[in-house]
Each structure stands twice: as structure tokens, then as C-alpha cells.
Design a protein around this motif. Sequence first.
Motif, PDB file in Angstrom:
ATOM      1  N   GLN A  35       0.847  -1.186   0.000  1.00  0.00           N
ATOM      2  CA  GLN A  35       0.000   0.000   0.000  1.00  0.00           C
ATOM      3  C   GLN A  35       0.882   1.234   0.000  1.00  0.00           C
ATOM      4  O   GLN A  35       1.889   1.297   0.707  1.00  0.00           O
ATOM      5  CB  GLN A  35      -0.926   0.001   1.215  1.00  0.00           C
ATOM      6  N   ILE A  36       0.492   2.198  -0.820  1.00  0.00           N
ATOM      7  CA  ILE A  36       1.230   3.441  -0.965  1.00  0.00           C
ATOM      8  C   ILE A  36       0.343   4.594  -0.526  1.00  0.00           C
ATOM      9  O   ILE A  36      -0.841   4.417  -0.250  1.00  0.00           O
ATOM     10  CB  ILE A  36       1.738   3.618  -2.410  1.00  0.00           C
ATOM     11  N   SER A  37       0.901   5.774  -0.493  1.00  0.00           N
ATOM     12  CA  SER A  37       0.199   6.935   0.038  1.00  0.00           C
ATOM     13  C   SER A  37      -0.620   7.647  -1.036  1.00  0.00           C
ATOM     14  O   SER A  37      -0.287   8.744  -1.468  1.00  0.00           O
ATOM     15  CB  SER A  37       1.210   7.906   0.655  1.00  0.00           C
ATOM     16  N   VAL A  38      -1.688   6.985  -1.442  1.00  0.00           N
ATOM     17  CA  VAL A  38      -2.631   7.604  -2.375  1.00  0.00           C
ATOM     18  C   VAL A  38      -4.032   7.467  -1.808  1.00  0.00           C
ATOM     19  O   VAL A  38      -4.326   6.544  -1.050  1.00  0.00           O
ATOM     20  CB  VAL A  38      -2.557   6.983  -3.795  1.00  0.00           C
ATOM     21  N   ASP A  39      -4.896   8.414  -2.177  1.00  0.00           N
ATOM     22  CA  ASP A  39      -6.284   8.348  -1.736  1.00  0.00           C
ATOM     23  C   ASP A  39      -7.093   7.479  -2.691  1.00  0.00           C
ATOM     24  O   ASP A  39      -6.537   6.862  -3.618  1.00  0.00           O
ATOM     25  CB  ASP A  39      -6.867   9.755  -1.586  1.00  0.00           C
ATOM     26  N   GLU A  40      -8.412   7.441  -2.477  1.00  0.00           N
ATOM     27  CA  GLU A  40      -9.277   6.566  -3.275  1.00  0.00           C
ATOM     28  C   GLU A  40      -9.333   6.943  -4.754  1.00  0.00           C
ATOM     29  O   GLU A  40      -9.792   6.158  -5.580  1.00  0.00           O
ATOM     30  CB  GLU A  40     -10.700   6.524  -2.689  1.00  0.00           C
ATOM     31  N   HIS A  41      -8.827   8.122  -5.097  1.00  0.00           N
ATOM     32  CA  HIS A  41      -8.796   8.558  -6.492  1.00  0.00           C
ATOM     33  C   HIS A  41      -7.411   8.398  -7.115  1.00  0.00           C
ATOM     34  O   HIS A  41      -7.207   8.769  -8.271  1.00  0.00           O
ATOM     35  CB  HIS A  41      -9.249  10.012  -6.607  1.00  0.00           C
ATOM     36  N   GLY A  42      -6.449   7.884  -6.337  1.00  0.00           N
ATOM     37  CA  GLY A  42      -5.099   7.703  -6.832  1.00  0.00           C
ATOM     38  C   GLY A  42      -4.211   8.922  -6.674  1.00  0.00           C
ATOM     39  O   GLY A  42      -3.087   8.939  -7.162  1.00  0.00           O
ATOM     40  N   ALA A  43      -4.727   9.947  -5.977  1.00  0.00           N
ATOM     41  CA  ALA A  43      -3.943  11.165  -5.767  1.00  0.00           C
ATOM     42  C   ALA A  43      -2.985  10.981  -4.586  1.00  0.00           C
ATOM     43  O   ALA A  43      -3.356  10.408  -3.555  1.00  0.00           O
ATOM     44  CB  ALA A  43      -4.867  12.354  -5.505  1.00  0.00           C
ATOM     45  N   LEU A  44      -1.783  11.476  -4.733  1.00  0.00           N
ATOM     46  CA  LEU A  44      -0.781  11.407  -3.682  1.00  0.00           C
ATOM     47  C   LEU A  44      -1.252  12.152  -2.440  1.00  0.00           C
ATOM     48  O   LEU A  44      -1.805  13.242  -2.532  1.00  0.00           O
ATOM     49  CB  LEU A  44       0.539  12.014  -4.170  1.00  0.00           C
ATOM     50  N   VAL A  45      -0.995  11.555  -1.276  1.00  0.00           N
ATOM     51  CA  VAL A  45      -1.250  12.200   0.008  1.00  0.00           C
ATOM     52  C   VAL A  45       0.110  12.389   0.688  1.00  0.00           C
ATOM     53  O   VAL A  45       0.868  11.438   0.843  1.00  0.00           O
ATOM     54  CB  VAL A  45      -2.172  11.332   0.891  1.00  0.00           C
ATOM     55  N   GLY A  46       0.438  13.618   1.077  1.00  0.00           N
ATOM     56  CA  GLY A  46       1.641  13.870   1.859  1.00  0.00           C
ATOM     57  C   GLY A  46       2.928  13.997   1.067  1.00  0.00           C
ATOM     58  O   GLY A  46       3.953  13.467   1.488  1.00  0.00           O
ATOM     59  N   GLU A  47       2.902  14.732  -0.026  1.00  0.00           N
ATOM     60  CA  GLU A  47       4.131  14.868  -0.819  1.00  0.00           C
ATOM     61  C   GLU A  47       5.276  15.398   0.047  1.00  0.00           C
ATOM     62  O   GLU A  47       5.145  16.402   0.741  1.00  0.00           O
ATOM     63  CB  GLU A  47       3.913  15.805  -2.010  1.00  0.00           C
ATOM     64  N   GLY A  48       6.398  14.671   0.051  1.00  0.00           N
ATOM     65  CA  GLY A  48       7.579  15.065   0.796  1.00  0.00           C
ATOM     66  C   GLY A  48       7.486  14.875   2.301  1.00  0.00           C
ATOM     67  O   GLY A  48       8.406  15.231   3.023  1.00  0.00           O
TER      68      GLY A  48
END
Length: 132
Positions: A35-48
Amino acid sequence: MAEHTQIIAPDGIAPGNGYSHVVMGSGTLIAISGQISVDEHGALVGEGDPEAQARQVFANLRRCLDAAGATFADVVKLTFYVTDVAFMPALRAARDAHIDAAKPPASSAVQVAALVRPELLVEVDAFAVLDR
């Protein structure tokens, strides 16, 4: 919830930091992809931000466990992938918010050159066992 037996430190092996060296159980195996840091739409959460990414990763793990009818209490193994070992404290904090410290799962951590997207800092996969 399946019954698991944790052996935090077998004879002759030093205890780890928040994990068991051995976890045993029987039942239905659940394998959760990294699991990676993306939301349910595939958008990155927490860049950097490794803390924000770690929180999102564990939120995604919880959603995957929910879908399988499991909880973090059913997790027997976690594998952490980080692009820098300096991110491990953030992952441990996110883990500790979800895992019973008295019965921690087995765990591995690996520093990697990169993850599937360059902006990703952490990834976690899991194995869980249900008694059905």
C-alpha cells in the motif's frame, strides 16, 4: 479473529523494536499488496512528508483489512519499504497507532532505491490470518 502465537524473541535472539520474530496461526491467509500513500482517487497524500504518507498507508491497509473482514489484530506480518531509513520512525509511529504492542506481528524493513512513483517515500504490505 484468529488466534496467533507470537514469539517475540526465541532463545538466543535479541528482541526487536515493536515486532515478533515468529508468529504462528492457522486459518484463512490474507495477502495485502504493498500500500502506498494515495487516496481513493489515486492522488498522492503527503508529498515530501513521510509521516503523512505513513498515516495514509496504514489507513489504506485498514481499508484492505476491512474488505477481507479482518483487523490489525489479524496481521501476522508487515514488510516496510522505504526510500530512506530515516523514514522508519514515521512508519513505526503509524504502525504503533494500529498494532497491539503486546502482540506485534513479524516484520521486515528494506531500504529501496525507488518505489513505483518517484514522489512515494514508503510502502507497506501485509499478511493476515483469519480463523475461518
